[in-house]
Design a protein around this motif. Structure first.
Motif, PDB file in Angstrom:
ATOM      1  N   GLU A 170      48.363  32.150  16.082  1.00 38.15           N
ATOM      2  CA  GLU A 170      47.181  31.476  15.538  1.00 38.15           C
ATOM      3  C   GLU A 170      46.763  32.086  14.199  1.00 38.15           C
ATOM      4  O   GLU A 170      46.344  31.365  13.289  1.00 38.15           O
ATOM      5  CB  GLU A 170      46.023  31.538  16.526  1.00 38.15           C
ATOM      6  CG  GLU A 170      46.203  30.618  17.734  1.00 38.15           C
ATOM      7  CD  GLU A 170      44.973  30.604  18.627  1.00 38.15           C
ATOM      8  OE1 GLU A 170      43.958  31.239  18.270  1.00 38.15           O
ATOM      9  OE2 GLU A 170      45.035  29.958  19.695  1.00 38.15           O
ATOM     10  N   GLN A 173      49.078  30.778  11.522  1.00 39.72           N
ATOM     11  CA  GLN A 173      48.724  29.415  11.124  1.00 39.72           C
ATOM     12  C   GLN A 173      47.534  29.397  10.180  1.00 39.72           C
ATOM     13  O   GLN A 173      47.507  28.626   9.219  1.00 39.72           O
ATOM     14  CB  GLN A 173      48.453  28.568  12.369  1.00 39.72           C
ATOM     15  CG  GLN A 173      49.709  28.308  13.199  1.00 39.72           C
ATOM     16  CD  GLN A 173      49.414  27.715  14.567  1.00 39.72           C
ATOM     17  OE1 GLN A 173      48.323  27.887  15.112  1.00 39.72           O
ATOM     18  NE2 GLN A 173      50.395  27.012  15.139  1.00 39.72           N
ATOM     19  N   ARG A 174      46.545  30.259  10.439  1.00 36.74           N
ATOM     20  CA  ARG A 174      45.380  30.337   9.543  1.00 36.74           C
ATOM     21  C   ARG A 174      45.773  30.900   8.182  1.00 36.74           C
ATOM     22  O   ARG A 174      45.355  30.399   7.141  1.00 36.74           O
ATOM     23  CB  ARG A 174      44.285  31.218  10.150  1.00 36.74           C
ATOM     24  CG  ARG A 174      43.512  30.570  11.283  1.00 36.74           C
ATOM     25  CD  ARG A 174      42.215  31.327  11.558  1.00 36.74           C
ATOM     26  NE  ARG A 174      42.437  32.735  11.846  1.00 36.74           N
ATOM     27  CZ  ARG A 174      42.696  33.214  13.050  1.00 36.74           C
ATOM     28  NH1 ARG A 174      42.800  32.401  14.083  1.00 36.74           N
ATOM     29  NH2 ARG A 174      42.863  34.512  13.233  1.00 36.74           N
ATOM     30  N   ALA A 177      47.712  28.258   6.275  1.00 38.85           N
ATOM     31  CA  ALA A 177      47.128  26.915   6.210  1.00 38.85           C
ATOM     32  C   ALA A 177      46.934  26.458   4.767  1.00 38.85           C
ATOM     33  O   ALA A 177      46.516  27.226   3.902  1.00 38.85           O
ATOM     34  CB  ALA A 177      45.799  26.899   6.954  1.00 38.85           C
ATOM     35  N   THR A 181      43.450  21.000   4.927  1.00 39.22           N
ATOM     36  CA  THR A 181      43.793  20.814   6.335  1.00 39.22           C
ATOM     37  C   THR A 181      42.706  21.429   7.215  1.00 39.22           C
ATOM     38  O   THR A 181      41.928  22.271   6.773  1.00 39.22           O
ATOM     39  CB  THR A 181      45.147  21.466   6.675  1.00 39.22           C
ATOM     40  OG1 THR A 181      45.051  22.896   6.455  1.00 39.22           O
ATOM     41  CG2 THR A 181      46.253  20.904   5.801  1.00 39.22           C
ATOM     42  N   ARG A 182      42.677  21.035   8.476  1.00 39.15           N
ATOM     43  CA  ARG A 182      41.634  21.497   9.386  1.00 39.15           C
ATOM     44  C   ARG A 182      41.744  22.991   9.678  1.00 39.15           C
ATOM     45  O   ARG A 182      40.749  23.651   9.994  1.00 39.15           O
ATOM     46  CB  ARG A 182      41.705  20.716  10.705  1.00 39.15           C
ATOM     47  CG  ARG A 182      41.306  19.263  10.576  1.00 39.15           C
ATOM     48  CD  ARG A 182      41.393  18.548  11.908  1.00 39.15           C
ATOM     49  NE  ARG A 182      40.479  19.125  12.891  1.00 39.15           N
ATOM     50  CZ  ARG A 182      40.412  18.741  14.154  1.00 39.15           C
ATOM     51  NH1 ARG A 182      41.227  17.796  14.600  1.00 39.15           N
ATOM     52  NH2 ARG A 182      39.552  19.303  14.985  1.00 39.15           N
ATOM     53  N   GLU A 183      42.957  23.547   9.599  1.00 42.56           N
ATOM     54  CA  GLU A 183      43.173  24.954   9.946  1.00 42.56           C
ATOM     55  C   GLU A 183      42.701  25.921   8.866  1.00 42.56           C
ATOM     56  O   GLU A 183      42.566  27.116   9.110  1.00 42.56           O
ATOM     57  CB  GLU A 183      44.658  25.214  10.226  1.00 42.56           C
ATOM     58  CG  GLU A 183      45.225  24.506  11.438  1.00 42.56           C
ATOM     59  CD  GLU A 183      45.590  23.059  11.152  1.00 42.56           C
ATOM     60  OE1 GLU A 183      45.592  22.666   9.963  1.00 42.56           O
ATOM     61  OE2 GLU A 183      45.840  22.313  12.127  1.00 42.56           O
ATOM     62  N   VAL A 184      42.464  25.422   7.659  1.00 36.54           N
ATOM     63  CA  VAL A 184      42.164  26.311   6.535  1.00 36.54           C
ATOM     64  C   VAL A 184      40.818  27.002   6.729  1.00 36.54           C
ATOM     65  O   VAL A 184      39.880  26.454   7.293  1.00 36.54           O
ATOM     66  CB  VAL A 184      42.182  25.520   5.196  1.00 36.54           C
ATOM     67  CG1 VAL A 184      40.948  24.654   5.037  1.00 36.54           C
ATOM     68  CG2 VAL A 184      42.336  26.460   4.013  1.00 36.54           C
ATOM     69  N   GLY A 185      40.766  28.247   6.291  1.00 37.73           N
ATOM     70  CA  GLY A 185      39.537  29.038   6.357  1.00 37.73           C
ATOM     71  C   GLY A 185      39.461  29.943   5.148  1.00 37.73           C
ATOM     72  O   GLY A 185      40.323  29.890   4.261  1.00 37.73           O
ATOM     73  N   SER A 188      42.593  31.895   4.467  1.00 33.59           N
ATOM     74  CA  SER A 188      43.690  31.063   3.942  1.00 33.59           C
ATOM     75  C   SER A 188      43.588  30.964   2.417  1.00 33.59           C
ATOM     76  O   SER A 188      44.590  31.076   1.696  1.00 33.59           O
ATOM     77  CB  SER A 188      43.645  29.647   4.537  1.00 33.59           C
ATOM     78  OG  SER A 188      43.299  29.652   5.890  1.00 33.59           O
ATOM     79  N   ARG A 247      30.843  26.050   9.112  1.00 32.19           N
ATOM     80  CA  ARG A 247      31.951  25.096   9.078  1.00 32.19           C
ATOM     81  C   ARG A 247      31.513  23.635   9.164  1.00 32.19           C
ATOM     82  O   ARG A 247      32.147  22.762   8.598  1.00 32.19           O
ATOM     83  CB  ARG A 247      32.916  25.383  10.233  1.00 32.19           C
ATOM     84  CG  ARG A 247      33.582  26.723  10.192  1.00 32.19           C
ATOM     85  CD  ARG A 247      34.825  26.810   9.374  1.00 32.19           C
ATOM     86  NE  ARG A 247      35.786  25.755   9.491  1.00 32.19           N
ATOM     87  CZ  ARG A 247      37.036  25.873   9.076  1.00 32.19           C
ATOM     88  NH1 ARG A 247      37.464  27.009   8.587  1.00 32.19           N
ATOM     89  NH2 ARG A 247      37.874  24.885   9.160  1.00 32.19           N
ATOM     90  N   GLU A 282      36.755  22.900   3.722  1.00 36.02           N
ATOM     91  CA  GLU A 282      38.177  22.716   4.015  1.00 36.02           C
ATOM     92  C   GLU A 282      38.830  21.610   3.186  1.00 36.02           C
ATOM     93  O   GLU A 282      40.050  21.485   3.157  1.00 36.02           O
ATOM     94  CB  GLU A 282      38.384  22.448   5.509  1.00 36.02           C
ATOM     95  CG  GLU A 282      37.696  21.213   6.043  1.00 36.02           C
ATOM     96  CD  GLU A 282      36.337  21.513   6.638  1.00 36.02           C
ATOM     97  OE1 GLU A 282      35.896  20.743   7.498  1.00 36.02           O
ATOM     98  OE2 GLU A 282      35.719  22.534   6.230  1.00 36.02           O
TER      99      GLU A 282
END
Length: 297
Positions: A170, A173-174, A177, A181-185, A188, A247, A282
């Motif tokens: 996980e 993936q972050r 990312a 995209t939804r995973e970006v933070g 990222s 978020r 995001e």
């Protein structure tokens, strides 16, 4: 006369070839009285296919110095040493030093530095240990310290060409990312400010002793010679942290709260940057974050 107990046979085999064998690992650790530390996030690799692949994809080769963070019992360390000119490993656990003296005895191009990677002067260490070499980082990082270690390596602008690390799936993936995209933070965006991240391959939880509760993945961050966008780091990351602080809120609300400014001022900031106030963090790319940061100055 020809019969030997399995344990005796294991001891006579080369550690260089058997460091992923679970019997060898248990034998070595038990003889040194070693027990796994949960606080240090210790999970040692027992899948023999993983470390050679990490070493290859991590850039270990002639003329290259490899910096490793956390040696475990030396499985990855040995694979790096087979390929690179020199390997320096920063290992915090003093209890592992006699274990590594035994398992890595066949190599003369490995140096273990007993220190905390979050405290050691990495710039000075690289200058001292890797003079005249290209340098890359390769490590199996404990899950609890993944992001702090990676950001320390990137923020210090060290003379390294890449960072290849095994981390929780996980987290991988972050870190990799893509903006939009939804995973970006925030992490990222931070990673892409300094490097080009790539997901290399996944590693199942059964590849470790003891087995963790999650799967892992190996990623490589190819370090950029200059930041990806033209914006001062302090202002850029201040904006990024604020943008991702809530978020579910719009960028307008996030910047107002995160930067401690009135909404009208945050709205003006976004107008100057050419970014819609209704957008969410995001949805932005690096250049849009940079534009907001420049407008902040």
């Amino acid at each position: 006369e020809f019969y030997k107990k399995p344990q005796q046979m294991l001891r006579q085999r080369s550690f260089m070839e058997q460091l992923s064998n679970i019997g060898v690992i248990r034998d070595v650790l038990s003889r040194h009285g070693f027990t796994f530390s949960k606080s240090l996030g210790q999970n040692f690799l027992i899948n023999p296919a993983v470390c050679p692949r990490m070493a290859e994809l991590g850039g270990a080769g002639p003329g290259v110095g490899m910096l490793e963070i956390g040696a475990g019992i030396g499985v990855l360390t040995a694979e790096l040493a087979k390929r690179a000119d020199k390997v320096v490993c920063v290992e915090i656990d003093t209890r592992l030093l006699p274990v590594l003296d035994e398992t890595l005895a066949g190599y003369d191009n490995i140096e273990i530095v007993n220190a905390d990677v979050m405290q050691v002067d990495l710039s000075a260490l690289i200058a001292e240990k890797f003079a005249g070499m290209q340098v890359a980082v390769c490590a199996n990082l404990p899950y609890y310290i993944t992001s702090p270690v990676i950001m320390r390596l990137l923020e210090q602008r060290l003379p390294i060409r890449s960072i290849t690390v095994m981390v929780q799936k996980e987290a991988a993936q972050r870190l990799c990312a893509r903006p939009g995209t939804r995973e970006v933070g925030a992490v990222s965006i931070a990673v892409r400010y300094y490097s080009e991240p790539k997901m290399l391959f996944q590693v199942s939880r059964g590849s470790f002793l003891p087995a963790p509760d999650v799967d892992s993945a190996v990623i490589r961050l190819d370090v950029l010679p200059n930041p990806a966008v033209d914006a001062p780091p302090e202002a850029f990351f201040r904006v990024v942290r604020a943008a991702f602080s809530m978020r579910r809120k719009t960028l307008l609300n996030c910047l107002s709260g995160g930067l401690g400014i009135p909404k009208a001022e945050a709205d003006s900031l976004l107008i100057r940057a050419g970014v819609p106030s209704s957008a969410r963090a995001e949805q932005l790319d690096l250049e849009q974050f940079a534009s907001i940061a420049r407008s902040l100055l």
